[in-house]
Design a protein around this motif. Structure first.
Motif, mmCIF file in Angstrom:
data_model
loop_
_atom_site.group_PDB
_atom_site.id
_atom_site.type_symbol
_atom_site.label_atom_id
_atom_site.label_comp_id
_atom_site.label_asym_id
_atom_site.label_seq_id
_atom_site.Cartn_x
_atom_site.Cartn_y
_atom_site.Cartn_z
ATOM 1 N N ARG A 90 34.097 33.575 41.939
ATOM 2 C CA ARG A 90 33.714 34.697 41.086
ATOM 3 C C ARG A 90 32.197 34.753 40.927
ATOM 4 N NH1 ARG A 90 36.855 33.813 37.161
ATOM 5 N NH2 ARG A 90 38.340 35.536 37.379
ATOM 6 N N ILE A 100 40.274 42.005 44.985
ATOM 7 C CA ILE A 100 39.587 41.760 43.713
ATOM 8 C C ILE A 100 39.334 43.095 43.017
ATOM 9 C CG2 ILE A 100 37.476 40.853 42.654
ATOM 10 C CD1 ILE A 100 37.301 38.906 45.027
ATOM 11 N N ALA A 150 34.820 40.536 37.441
ATOM 12 C CA ALA A 150 35.495 40.408 38.730
ATOM 13 C C ALA A 150 36.751 39.578 38.515
ATOM 14 C CB ALA A 150 34.584 39.743 39.755
ATOM 15 N N ARG A 151 37.918 40.180 38.789
ATOM 16 C CA ARG A 151 39.183 39.487 38.555
ATOM 17 C C ARG A 151 40.107 39.702 39.746
ATOM 18 N NH1 ARG A 151 38.340 41.889 33.129
ATOM 19 N NH2 ARG A 151 37.741 40.211 31.700
ATOM 20 N N THR A 161 36.077 35.390 50.137
ATOM 21 C CA THR A 161 35.406 34.566 49.143
ATOM 22 C C THR A 161 34.679 33.380 49.779
ATOM 23 O OG1 THR A 161 37.396 33.232 48.791
ATOM 24 C CG2 THR A 161 37.103 35.178 47.386
ATOM 25 N N LEU A 179 41.330 33.615 41.448
ATOM 26 C CA LEU A 179 39.920 33.746 41.805
ATOM 27 C C LEU A 179 39.171 32.637 41.079
ATOM 28 C CD1 LEU A 179 37.739 35.397 43.286
ATOM 29 C CD2 LEU A 179 37.480 36.754 41.185
ATOM 30 N N GLU A 217 34.573 32.299 31.772
ATOM 31 C CA GLU A 217 34.614 33.275 32.868
ATOM 32 C C GLU A 217 33.202 33.793 33.165
ATOM 33 O OE1 GLU A 217 35.984 37.873 33.386
ATOM 34 O OE2 GLU A 217 37.522 36.505 32.631
#
Length: 319
Positions: A307, A278, A294-295, A255, A302, A207
């Motif tokens: 991200r 988000i 950031a999720r 995004t 995402l 992540e």
């Protein structure tokens, strides 16, 4: 029509072409080919620096990003006008909870010099002066100067009993607004912006996250200020909620993948670009270290690329 008349357009074209070759029309391409360098323009030392700036500034890439293998890409520069950082010579208030301080668009040495003048003009009795730590204590208040989160900026606090002195901060704000932070630099020995650590984009357990070399409260205050200024475009990026106790922001963000596919989807289905909800959360992982996550806050995934692109933008706002 006679044969002579038929040839008149061609004759006219050749005549015009001849005029161009003979100099009736200026061919600027020759100027570039034969151009020679000249000495740079030198302005007098007595000029007012506040009146001069780059006509076409080039934004710098923010953050001390490191290679993450074959997928690494050069981080984008901060968009001109993105966010609402303090310009050179400017000043603005920051606050979080019951804490308040000033962010000044000047190096700590310049702010320290102006602060010493401020204290002297008001005949405040100095009980402690530590230039290395940026600390000045008087019989009425405790002043502190430290590098700000933004490059080339400083944070200035005026406190008493652990809390901010509103009147003192307002007086300092008016002073810097009037002076434009043009005082000469002093011998304050603090870490320069180019020497201090910068935001770092890293991966943990696959992540992407943003590591920030600042404490949690300062990071929250600056990110809140920047999001309120930059995430104010409905349908593209918008700040919806912020929870100061949980250190969480809720945003709508179009995004990278949605922006890339938006045109094709519009042509084929008459649909529109759809921003994704988000959740941005700050986590303290040390005295001077905060991590930004950031999720997804809706039913959509995402992606790693989305991200990373969002965190790169946020790094630019905080850098």
């Amino acid at each position: 029509m006679s044969s002579a008349l038929k040839w008149m357009p061609l004759v006219a074209a050749l005549a015009l072409a001849g005029c161009a070759r003979d100099g009736y029309y200026d061919d600027r391409g020759v100027d570039y080919a034969e151009a020679e360098p000249s000495a740079p323009l030198v302005l007098p030392d007595s000029r007012d620096n506040r009146r001069y700036r780059d006509a076409m500034p080039v934004p710098k890439a923010q953050g001390a990003f490191v290679s993450q293998g074959d997928e690494f890409r050069v981080p984008p520069p901060r968009a001109m006008g993105a966010g609402s950082g303090v310009e050179a010579g400017g000043v603005a208030m920051r606050e979080v909870g019951n804490q308040r301080w000033l962010v000044v668009g000047a190096e700590p040495g310049v702010v320290w010099s102006e602060l010493e003048d401020f204290v002297a003009e008001r005949n405040l009795a100095v009980t402690r002066r530590d230039a290395d730590a940026g600390l000045l204590v008087t019989d009425q208040a405790r002043f502190s100067v430290r590098p700000g989160l933004q490059s080339g900026a400083s944070e200035l606090r005026c406190e008493q009993g652990g809390g901010p002195q509103e009147g003192c901060l307002r007086a300092l704000q008016r002073r810097f607004e009037a002076r434009g932070a043009t005082a000469s630099a002093s011998s304050l020995a603090v870490q320069r912006p180019e020497d201090r650590p910068r935001p770092l984009l890293t991966q943990q357990a696959g992540e992407w996250r943003l590591e920030l070399p600042f404490d949690l409260e300062r990071t929250w205050a600056e990110l809140s200020y920047q999001l309120e200024a930059d995430f104010a475009l409905e349908g593209r990026r918008e700040l919806l909620e912020q929870d100061v106790d949980a250190h969480v922001f809720l945003v709508d963000y179009l995004t990278l993948s949605a922006r890339s596919e938006g045109m094709w989807e519009t042509l084929t289905s008459f649909g529109g670009e759809d921003p994704q909800r988000i959740r941005l959360s700050l986590e303290a992982v040390g005295p001077e270290r905060t991590v930004l996550h950031a999720r997804s806050a809706d039913d959509r995934e995402l992606t790693a690329e989305d991200r990373r692109e969002l965190l790169e933008r946020l790094a630019g706002l905080l850098g």
